[in-house]
Design a protein around this motif. Structure first.
Motif, PDB file in Angstrom:
ATOM      1  N   GLY A   1     -14.034 -69.270 -57.344  1.00 46.90           N
ATOM      2  CA  GLY A   1     -13.007 -68.254 -57.543  1.00 46.90           C
ATOM      3  C   GLY A   1     -12.464 -68.362 -58.955  1.00 46.90           C
ATOM      4  N   ALA A   2     -11.229 -67.876 -59.158  1.00 42.13           N
ATOM      5  CA  ALA A   2     -10.636 -67.885 -60.486  1.00 42.13           C
ATOM      6  C   ALA A   2     -10.335 -69.313 -60.928  1.00 42.13           C
ATOM      7  CB  ALA A   2      -9.351 -67.058 -60.481  1.00 42.13           C
ATOM      8  N   PHE A   3     -10.563 -69.567 -62.215  1.00 42.10           N
ATOM      9  CA  PHE A   3     -10.182 -70.845 -62.800  1.00 42.10           C
ATOM     10  C   PHE A   3      -9.879 -70.637 -64.266  1.00 42.10           C
ATOM     11  CE2 PHE A   3     -14.685 -70.554 -63.602  1.00 42.10           C
ATOM     12  CZ  PHE A   3     -14.940 -71.272 -64.759  1.00 42.10           C
ATOM     13  N   GLU A   4      -9.370 -71.666 -64.910  1.00 38.88           N
ATOM     14  CA  GLU A   4      -8.932 -71.568 -66.294  1.00 38.88           C
ATOM     15  C   GLU A   4      -9.721 -72.506 -67.198  1.00 38.88           C
ATOM     16  OE1 GLU A   4      -4.202 -70.638 -65.436  1.00 38.88           O
ATOM     17  OE2 GLU A   4      -4.852 -72.676 -65.931  1.00 38.88           O
ATOM     18  N   ALA A   5      -9.863 -72.081 -68.447  1.00 40.49           N
ATOM     19  CA  ALA A   5     -10.369 -72.940 -69.505  1.00 40.49           C
ATOM     20  C   ALA A   5      -9.194 -73.284 -70.417  1.00 40.49           C
ATOM     21  CB  ALA A   5     -11.456 -72.231 -70.310  1.00 40.49           C
ATOM     22  N   HIS A   6      -9.022 -74.555 -70.702  1.00 38.68           N
ATOM     23  CA  HIS A   6      -8.006 -74.997 -71.655  1.00 38.68           C
ATOM     24  C   HIS A   6      -8.747 -75.465 -72.898  1.00 38.68           C
ATOM     25  CE1 HIS A   6      -4.387 -75.025 -68.946  1.00 38.68           C
ATOM     26  NE2 HIS A   6      -5.360 -74.976 -68.048  1.00 38.68           N
ATOM     27  N   MET A   7      -8.829 -74.564 -73.880  1.00 38.75           N
ATOM     28  CA  MET A   7      -9.619 -74.823 -75.087  1.00 38.75           C
ATOM     29  C   MET A   7      -8.885 -75.796 -76.015  1.00 38.75           C
ATOM     30  SD  MET A   7     -10.886 -70.898 -75.821  1.00 38.75           S
ATOM     31  CE  MET A   7     -12.054 -71.346 -77.122  1.00 38.75           C
TER      32      MET A   7
ATOM     33  N   ALA B   1     -16.421 -83.314 -73.094  1.00 37.86           N
ATOM     34  CA  ALA B   1     -16.967 -84.554 -73.637  1.00 37.86           C
ATOM     35  C   ALA B   1     -16.139 -84.997 -74.838  1.00 37.86           C
ATOM     36  CB  ALA B   1     -18.418 -84.350 -74.050  1.00 37.86           C
ATOM     37  N   LEU B   2     -15.913 -86.310 -74.926  1.00 41.09           N
ATOM     38  CA  LEU B   2     -15.211 -86.856 -76.081  1.00 41.09           C
ATOM     39  C   LEU B   2     -16.188 -87.278 -77.177  1.00 41.09           C
ATOM     40  CD1 LEU B   2     -12.154 -87.568 -76.773  1.00 41.09           C
ATOM     41  CD2 LEU B   2     -12.832 -89.941 -76.373  1.00 41.09           C
ATOM     42  N   GLY B   3     -17.437 -87.495 -76.845  1.00 30.76           N
ATOM     43  CA  GLY B   3     -18.416 -88.003 -77.788  1.00 30.76           C
ATOM     44  C   GLY B   3     -18.617 -87.102 -78.992  1.00 30.76           C
ATOM     45  N   ALA B   4     -18.736 -87.722 -80.161  1.00 27.57           N
ATOM     46  CA  ALA B   4     -18.862 -86.972 -81.409  1.00 27.57           C
ATOM     47  C   ALA B   4     -20.108 -86.096 -81.444  1.00 27.57           C
ATOM     48  CB  ALA B   4     -18.863 -87.938 -82.591  1.00 27.57           C
ATOM     49  N   LEU B   5     -21.185 -86.524 -80.795  1.00 29.81           N
ATOM     50  CA  LEU B   5     -22.437 -85.767 -80.823  1.00 29.81           C
ATOM     51  C   LEU B   5     -22.718 -85.029 -79.508  1.00 29.81           C
ATOM     52  CD1 LEU B   5     -24.991 -87.992 -82.767  1.00 29.81           C
ATOM     53  CD2 LEU B   5     -23.784 -85.950 -83.560  1.00 29.81           C
ATOM     54  N   ALA B   6     -21.772 -85.044 -78.603  1.00 27.32           N
ATOM     55  CA  ALA B   6     -21.988 -84.380 -77.314  1.00 27.32           C
ATOM     56  C   ALA B   6     -21.901 -82.867 -77.484  1.00 27.32           C
ATOM     57  CB  ALA B   6     -20.961 -84.850 -76.295  1.00 27.32           C
ATOM     58  N   GLY B   7     -22.760 -82.148 -76.800  1.00 27.41           N
ATOM     59  CA  GLY B   7     -22.734 -80.691 -76.846  1.00 27.41           C
ATOM     60  C   GLY B   7     -21.760 -80.117 -75.835  1.00 27.41           C
ATOM     61  N   GLY B   8     -21.915 -78.833 -75.523  1.00 32.60           N
ATOM     62  CA  GLY B   8     -21.020 -78.181 -74.579  1.00 32.60           C
ATOM     63  C   GLY B   8     -21.735 -77.105 -73.788  1.00 32.60           C
ATOM     64  N   LEU B   9     -21.407 -77.001 -72.500  1.00 31.68           N
ATOM     65  CA  LEU B   9     -21.973 -75.992 -71.612  1.00 31.68           C
ATOM     66  C   LEU B   9     -20.919 -74.913 -71.360  1.00 31.68           C
ATOM     67  CD1 LEU B   9     -24.380 -75.182 -69.741  1.00 31.68           C
ATOM     68  CD2 LEU B   9     -23.207 -76.459 -67.925  1.00 31.68           C
ATOM     69  N   ASN B  10     -21.292 -73.662 -71.573  1.00 34.57           N
ATOM     70  CA  ASN B  10     -20.356 -72.556 -71.420  1.00 34.57           C
ATOM     71  C   ASN B  10     -19.755 -72.532 -70.014  1.00 34.57           C
ATOM     72  OD1 ASN B  10     -19.442 -69.676 -70.948  1.00 34.57           O
ATOM     73  ND2 ASN B  10     -20.150 -69.477 -73.053  1.00 34.57           N
ATOM     74  N   VAL B  11     -18.430 -72.328 -69.941  1.00 40.56           N
ATOM     75  CA  VAL B  11     -17.744 -72.320 -68.640  1.00 40.56           C
ATOM     76  C   VAL B  11     -18.196 -71.171 -67.748  1.00 40.56           C
ATOM     77  CG1 VAL B  11     -15.692 -73.557 -69.399  1.00 40.56           C
ATOM     78  CG2 VAL B  11     -15.771 -71.054 -69.598  1.00 40.56           C
TER      79      VAL B  11
ATOM     80  N   ARG C   1      -4.752 -72.055 -73.094  1.00 40.60           N
ATOM     81  CA  ARG C   1      -5.178 -71.687 -71.743  1.00 40.60           C
ATOM     82  C   ARG C   1      -5.713 -70.265 -71.734  1.00 40.60           C
ATOM     83  NH1 ARG C   1      -0.642 -72.135 -67.320  1.00 40.60           N
ATOM     84  NH2 ARG C   1       0.166 -70.373 -68.528  1.00 40.60           N
ATOM     85  N   VAL C   2      -6.904 -70.098 -71.168  1.00 36.76           N
ATOM     86  CA  VAL C   2      -7.567 -68.797 -71.094  1.00 36.76           C
ATOM     87  C   VAL C   2      -8.186 -68.661 -69.711  1.00 36.76           C
ATOM     88  CG1 VAL C   2      -9.314 -67.287 -72.110  1.00 36.76           C
ATOM     89  CG2 VAL C   2      -8.155 -68.982 -73.553  1.00 36.76           C
ATOM     90  N   ALA C   3      -8.009 -67.498 -69.090  1.00 35.79           N
ATOM     91  CA  ALA C   3      -8.717 -67.265 -67.833  1.00 35.79           C
ATOM     92  C   ALA C   3     -10.216 -67.311 -68.085  1.00 35.79           C
ATOM     93  CB  ALA C   3      -8.320 -65.912 -67.249  1.00 35.79           C
ATOM     94  N   ALA C   4     -10.930 -68.017 -67.264  1.00 36.11           N
ATOM     95  CA  ALA C   4     -12.373 -68.177 -67.494  1.00 36.11           C
ATOM     96  C   ALA C   4     -13.089 -66.820 -67.522  1.00 36.11           C
ATOM     97  CB  ALA C   4     -12.969 -69.070 -66.424  1.00 36.11           C
ATOM     98  N   ARG C   5     -12.595 -65.865 -66.741  1.00 35.84           N
ATOM     99  CA  ARG C   5     -13.243 -64.547 -66.718  1.00 35.84           C
ATOM    100  C   ARG C   5     -13.112 -63.829 -68.057  1.00 35.84           C
ATOM    101  NH1 ARG C   5      -8.513 -63.967 -63.744  1.00 35.84           N
ATOM    102  NH2 ARG C   5      -7.015 -62.468 -64.578  1.00 35.84           N
TER     103      ARG C   5
END
Length: 235
Positions: free
Chosen positions: A212-218, A191-201, A226-230
């Protein structure tokens, strides 16, 4: 190709998405240079005023802070096309609460480019006061842009809605940041919104999309990480 100022550090990561070479900007936007396209998700404009109507008073500055972020991205990339992936307004009446300055800033952002509002669950209907174009989803080449990710295979999908965020332990401290979530076939934007929250990957609503495997780009200050989601931690 998109133009960018040489004075601005490169705040981006290049990835391949279903055959398209895209850039992940550390502010939380996706850029497709070949198409001169900038994509953002979940602005949630007028969230504070929506809460205020229900008696929960929040500082009423979120809309202009979010527009600051969007204007910075437009200055950095000078896109010919800008797509907002739904939930651009926090509720159906949000457009009515936008102040004149916010509307003027939106007009400037739309000037000289295609500006597409994708329908979201918070803002499912077009609002003429916003200007620009309105669509349920938008397709360009191998990619499709929509608000809510679809279950099952959705190659080339670019979506928002879930507000992905990742949590890591670094040097004994917990770090939680908004992030992109992708397996190279589909991607969910933060989310780009200033007050938007976040849901854990690691939440099934996010992880279950990939099968299957995927990545999080923090998101970081000057680049994404880049971090492996696992490897990410649950909240």
């Amino acid at each position: 190709m998109l133009a960018r100022s040489d004075s601005v550090p490169l705040p981006a990561t290049c990835v391949s998405l279903h055959g398209a070479d895209v850039v992940l900007d550390c502010a939380g936007a996706l850029v497709w240079p070949e198409q001169r396209l900038l994509v953002v998700a979940d602005l949630h404009l007028e969230k504070a005023s929506a809460f205020a109507r229900r008696g929960q008073m929040l500082p009423p500055y979120d809309t202009h802070e979010t527009l600051n972020r969007l204007e910075d991205l437009v200055r950095r990339w000078s896109p010919a096309h800008l797509v907002a992936l739904g939930d651009s307004l926090h509720d159906r009446r949000g457009a009515e609460r936008l102040d004149p300055l916010a509307l003027e800033r939106l007009r400037h952002l739309q000037a000289g480019r295609t500006f597409v509002w994708i329908a979201g669950n918070h803002d499912p209907d077009p609002s003429p006061v916003l200007g620009g174009e309105w669509a349920r989803e938008w397709r360009v080449g191998p990619l499709v842009f929509r608000h809510e990710p679809r279950a099952g295979d959705a190659d080339g999908e670019v979506a928002g809605h879930l507000h992905p965020a990742a949590r890591l332990a670094v040097r004994g401290q917990s770090i939680r940041r908004r992030c992109f979530a992708t397996d190279g076939r589909r991607i969910v934007l933060p989310a780009l919104g200033a007050l938007a929250g976040g849901l854990n990957v690691r939440n099934p609503a996010v992880a279950g999309l990939f099968g299957g495997a995927f990545e999080a780009h923090m998101l970081g200050r000057e680049r994404t990480f880049r971090v492996a989601a696992r490897a990410c931690l649950m909240d």
